[in-house]
Design a protein around this motif. Structure first.
Motif, PDB file in Angstrom:
ATOM      1  N   PHE A   1      37.904  15.933  -7.530  1.00 39.03           N
ATOM      2  CA  PHE A   1      37.947  15.758  -8.985  1.00 39.03           C
ATOM      3  C   PHE A   1      38.360  14.332  -9.345  1.00 39.03           C
ATOM      4  CE2 PHE A   1      40.420  15.665 -12.922  1.00 39.03           C
ATOM      5  CZ  PHE A   1      39.469  16.119 -13.822  1.00 39.03           C
ATOM      6  N   GLU A   2      39.383  13.823  -8.656  1.00 37.63           N
ATOM      7  CA  GLU A   2      39.857  12.461  -8.939  1.00 37.63           C
ATOM      8  C   GLU A   2      38.785  11.425  -8.607  1.00 37.63           C
ATOM      9  OE1 GLU A   2      43.310  12.690  -6.479  1.00 37.63           O
ATOM     10  OE2 GLU A   2      44.664  13.039  -8.182  1.00 37.63           O
ATOM     11  N   LYS A   3      38.046  11.636  -7.503  1.00 33.12           N
ATOM     12  CA  LYS A   3      36.964  10.711  -7.140  1.00 33.12           C
ATOM     13  C   LYS A   3      35.882  10.698  -8.211  1.00 33.12           C
ATOM     14  CE  LYS A   3      37.377  10.882  -2.125  1.00 33.12           C
ATOM     15  NZ  LYS A   3      36.789  11.346  -0.870  1.00 33.12           N
ATOM     16  N   ARG A   4      35.525  11.892  -8.675  1.00 29.62           N
ATOM     17  CA  ARG A   4      34.486  11.984  -9.713  1.00 29.62           C
ATOM     18  C   ARG A   4      34.957  11.323 -11.001  1.00 29.62           C
ATOM     19  NH1 ARG A   4      30.830  13.968 -12.866  1.00 29.62           N
ATOM     20  NH2 ARG A   4      30.827  15.856 -14.058  1.00 29.62           N
ATOM     21  N   ALA A   5      36.211  11.577 -11.397  1.00 27.82           N
ATOM     22  CA  ALA A   5      36.757  10.965 -12.610  1.00 27.82           C
ATOM     23  C   ALA A   5      36.779   9.442 -12.482  1.00 27.82           C
ATOM     24  CB  ALA A   5      38.161  11.497 -12.882  1.00 27.82           C
ATOM     25  N   SER A   6      37.180   8.953 -11.320  1.00 29.39           N
ATOM     26  CA  SER A   6      37.221   7.507 -11.080  1.00 29.39           C
ATOM     27  C   SER A   6      35.822   6.903 -11.152  1.00 29.39           C
ATOM     28  CB  SER A   6      37.864   7.232  -9.721  1.00 29.39           C
ATOM     29  OG  SER A   6      37.884   5.867  -9.453  1.00 29.39           O
ATOM     30  N   SER A   7      34.851   7.615 -10.610  1.00 29.67           N
ATOM     31  CA  SER A   7      33.464   7.151 -10.628  1.00 29.67           C
ATOM     32  C   SER A   7      32.917   7.099 -12.060  1.00 29.67           C
ATOM     33  CB  SER A   7      32.605   8.077  -9.763  1.00 29.67           C
ATOM     34  OG  SER A   7      31.256   7.751  -9.871  1.00 29.67           O
ATOM     35  N   ILE A   8      33.205   8.107 -12.847  1.00 27.80           N
ATOM     36  CA  ILE A   8      32.745   8.151 -14.247  1.00 27.80           C
ATOM     37  C   ILE A   8      33.386   7.014 -15.037  1.00 27.80           C
ATOM     38  CG2 ILE A   8      32.845   9.474 -16.402  1.00 27.80           C
ATOM     39  CD1 ILE A   8      32.568  12.026 -14.615  1.00 27.80           C
ATOM     40  N   LYS A   9      34.685   6.827 -14.843  1.00 30.87           N
ATOM     41  CA  LYS A   9      35.392   5.749 -15.541  1.00 30.87           C
ATOM     42  C   LYS A   9      34.793   4.387 -15.194  1.00 30.87           C
ATOM     43  CE  LYS A   9      39.878   4.943 -16.619  1.00 30.87           C
ATOM     44  NZ  LYS A   9      41.316   4.893 -16.518  1.00 30.87           N
ATOM     45  N   ALA A  10      34.537   4.173 -13.906  1.00 28.29           N
ATOM     46  CA  ALA A  10      33.964   2.903 -13.453  1.00 28.29           C
ATOM     47  C   ALA A  10      32.578   2.690 -14.070  1.00 28.29           C
ATOM     48  CB  ALA A  10      33.884   2.864 -11.937  1.00 28.29           C
ATOM     49  N   LYS A  11      31.783   3.761 -14.143  1.00 26.64           N
ATOM     50  CA  LYS A  11      30.443   3.648 -14.730  1.00 26.64           C
ATOM     51  C   LYS A  11      30.535   3.271 -16.214  1.00 26.64           C
ATOM     52  CE  LYS A  11      27.883   7.410 -15.125  1.00 26.64           C
ATOM     53  NZ  LYS A  11      26.902   8.504 -14.938  1.00 26.64           N
ATOM     54  N   ILE A  12      31.455   3.875 -16.930  1.00 23.56           N
ATOM     55  CA  ILE A  12      31.632   3.563 -18.357  1.00 23.56           C
ATOM     56  C   ILE A  12      32.081   2.108 -18.521  1.00 23.56           C
ATOM     57  CG2 ILE A  12      33.046   4.068 -20.405  1.00 23.56           C
ATOM     58  CD1 ILE A  12      33.116   7.041 -19.360  1.00 23.56           C
ATOM     59  N   MET A  13      33.028   1.669 -17.684  1.00 16.64           N
ATOM     60  CA  MET A  13      33.528   0.292 -17.802  1.00 16.64           C
ATOM     61  C   MET A  13      32.457  -0.728 -17.405  1.00 16.64           C
ATOM     62  SD  MET A  13      37.411   1.038 -16.511  1.00 16.64           S
ATOM     63  CE  MET A  13      37.878  -0.636 -16.292  1.00 16.64           C
ATOM     64  N   ASN A  14      31.667  -0.426 -16.380  1.00 15.21           N
ATOM     65  CA  ASN A  14      30.582  -1.332 -15.991  1.00 15.21           C
ATOM     66  C   ASN A  14      29.536  -1.443 -17.094  1.00 15.21           C
ATOM     67  OD1 ASN A  14      31.663  -1.993 -13.496  1.00 15.21           O
ATOM     68  ND2 ASN A  14      30.612  -0.329 -12.443  1.00 15.21           N
ATOM     69  N   THR A  15      29.239  -0.335 -17.748  1.00 14.87           N
ATOM     70  CA  THR A  15      28.303  -0.339 -18.873  1.00 14.87           C
ATOM     71  C   THR A  15      28.871  -1.175 -20.018  1.00 14.87           C
ATOM     72  OG1 THR A  15      27.463   1.838 -18.262  1.00 14.87           O
ATOM     73  CG2 THR A  15      27.073   1.116 -20.528  1.00 14.87           C
TER      74      THR A  15
ATOM     75  N   ARG B 166      29.132  -5.212 -32.729  1.00 14.12           N
ATOM     76  CA  ARG B 166      27.901  -4.403 -32.747  1.00 14.12           C
ATOM     77  C   ARG B 166      27.881  -3.329 -31.659  1.00 14.12           C
ATOM     78  NH1 ARG B 166      23.523  -6.888 -35.741  1.00 14.12           N
ATOM     79  NH2 ARG B 166      24.271  -8.847 -36.581  1.00 14.12           N
ATOM     80  N   ILE B 167      28.845  -3.389 -30.742  1.00 15.46           N
ATOM     81  CA  ILE B 167      28.900  -2.387 -29.676  1.00 15.46           C
ATOM     82  C   ILE B 167      29.509  -1.110 -30.230  1.00 15.46           C
ATOM     83  CG2 ILE B 167      29.899  -1.805 -27.438  1.00 15.46           C
ATOM     84  CD1 ILE B 167      29.844  -4.788 -26.751  1.00 15.46           C
ATOM     85  N   ARG B 168      28.804  -0.009 -30.039  1.00 14.36           N
ATOM     86  CA  ARG B 168      29.280   1.284 -30.514  1.00 14.36           C
ATOM     87  C   ARG B 168      29.517   2.207 -29.323  1.00 14.36           C
ATOM     88  NH1 ARG B 168      25.281   4.003 -33.824  1.00 14.36           N
ATOM     89  NH2 ARG B 168      23.931   3.365 -32.129  1.00 14.36           N
ATOM     90  N   VAL B 169      30.445   3.106 -29.468  1.00 15.13           N
ATOM     91  CA  VAL B 169      30.711   4.088 -28.417  1.00 15.13           C
ATOM     92  C   VAL B 169      29.433   4.869 -28.104  1.00 15.13           C
ATOM     93  CG1 VAL B 169      31.993   6.185 -27.834  1.00 15.13           C
ATOM     94  CG2 VAL B 169      33.182   4.242 -28.868  1.00 15.13           C
ATOM     95  N   ALA B 170      28.629   5.141 -29.118  1.00 12.55           N
ATOM     96  CA  ALA B 170      27.366   5.870 -28.910  1.00 12.55           C
ATOM     97  C   ALA B 170      26.450   5.100 -27.963  1.00 12.55           C
ATOM     98  CB  ALA B 170      26.675   6.112 -30.251  1.00 12.55           C
ATOM     99  N   ASP B 171      26.406   3.763 -28.102  1.00 14.72           N
ATOM    100  CA  ASP B 171      25.554   2.950 -27.220  1.00 14.72           C
ATOM    101  C   ASP B 171      26.071   2.987 -25.789  1.00 14.72           C
ATOM    102  OD1 ASP B 171      24.042   2.147 -29.457  1.00 14.72           O
ATOM    103  OD2 ASP B 171      25.445   0.504 -29.866  1.00 14.72           O
ATOM    104  N   ILE B 172      27.389   2.859 -25.632  1.00 12.73           N
ATOM    105  CA  ILE B 172      27.995   2.900 -24.296  1.00 12.73           C
ATOM    106  C   ILE B 172      27.705   4.248 -23.643  1.00 12.73           C
ATOM    107  CG2 ILE B 172      30.161   2.814 -23.005  1.00 12.73           C
ATOM    108  CD1 ILE B 172      31.243   1.009 -25.355  1.00 12.73           C
ATOM    109  N   ALA B 173      27.891   5.326 -24.407  1.00 10.60           N
ATOM    110  CA  ALA B 173      27.673   6.679 -23.873  1.00 10.60           C
ATOM    111  C   ALA B 173      26.224   6.861 -23.432  1.00 10.60           C
ATOM    112  CB  ALA B 173      28.046   7.715 -24.935  1.00 10.60           C
ATOM    113  N   ARG B 174      25.293   6.411 -24.273  1.00  8.34           N
ATOM    114  CA  ARG B 174      23.871   6.565 -23.940  1.00  8.34           C
ATOM    115  C   ARG B 174      23.525   5.800 -22.665  1.00  8.34           C
ATOM    116  NH1 ARG B 174      20.144   3.137 -25.160  1.00  8.34           N
ATOM    117  NH2 ARG B 174      21.343   2.164 -26.839  1.00  8.34           N
ATOM    118  N   LEU B 175      23.962   4.541 -22.572  1.00  4.30           N
ATOM    119  CA  LEU B 175      23.627   3.718 -21.407  1.00  4.30           C
ATOM    120  C   LEU B 175      24.354   4.169 -20.134  1.00  4.30           C
ATOM    121  CD1 LEU B 175      23.563   0.246 -23.181  1.00  4.30           C
ATOM    122  CD2 LEU B 175      21.602   1.489 -22.238  1.00  4.30           C
TER     123      LEU B 175
END
Length: 197
Positions: free
Chosen positions: A4-18, A30-39
């Motif tokens: 679970f922790e590995k998956r959470a860490s991976s998701i967090k990293a993906k969001i931050m990289n985006t 102009r950056i919106r949370v919706a844009d980050i979530a979509r990408l």
């Protein structure tokens, strides 16, 4: 770390990289949370669950990026390179970090987020300044910096240079030979107009 922790860490990293990718290409406002979530291919709820707000996400992305850059530079310093190579590394490291976080964006982040302003001040005072002073002292010991030149004078000269760094990069870009221009600036930094080595 469990699954679970590995998956959470991976998701967090993906969001931050985006978020980092968006900061490279899009104005902060102009950056919106919706844009980050979509990408990032996650829900907006996931972003809010992990970070709480867009501001907290941007702050953590910024701090993680610079913590990594500082750790990489500390590792580089430990390898025992000559002074000129260290300064050259700083120049090229700055070039990379200015691509990701240009000075205008850093000013905007500092103005809009007191925690980022405090973070930058703390990193400068606790990490950058001592590392630079250490590089200068090592340069004096090796004879690469004249012993008659004080460390505060060299720090002031470096600060003057870095305060104009974004303009220097613009001039380098417009010169038609960016790398040659930057190499010339590095030569001036070390040897002055006389070119004496």
């Amino acid at each position: 770390m469990n699954g679970f922790e590995k998956r959470a860490s991976s998701i967090k990293a993906k969001i931050m990289n985006t978020t980092l990718e968006l900061l490279r290409t899009t104005e902060l406002k102009r950056i919106r949370v919706a844009d980050i979530a979509r990408l990032a291919n996650v829900s907006q709820v996931t972003i809010y669950n992990y970070f709480g707000s867009k501001e907290a996400l941007v702050r953590e992305t910024f701090q993680t990026y610079f913590d990594g850059a500082i750790a990489d530079f500390e590792a580089y310093l430990a390898e025992g390179h000559p002074l000129k190579e260290k300064i050259e590394h700083i120049v090229f490291l700055k070039k990379a970090s200015f691509r990701d976080f240009p000075p205008g964006l850093i000013k905007e982040l500092m103005a809009g987020d007191p925690e980022i302003a405090l973070y930058i001040e703390r990193q400068y005072r606790e990490k950058s300044l001592p590392m630079t002073a250490r590089i200068i002292e090592e340069g004096k010991e090796s004879g690469e910096i004249a012993s008659s030149v004080s460390t505060p004078n060299v720090l002031a000269f470096i600060q003057l240079f870095m305060n104009q760094y974004d303009r220097i990069l613009d001039m380098a870009q417009n010169s038609g030979d960016r790398d040659g221009f930057l190499e010339g600036m590095l030569e001036l930094f070390f040897y002055g107009l006389s070119g004496k080595r």
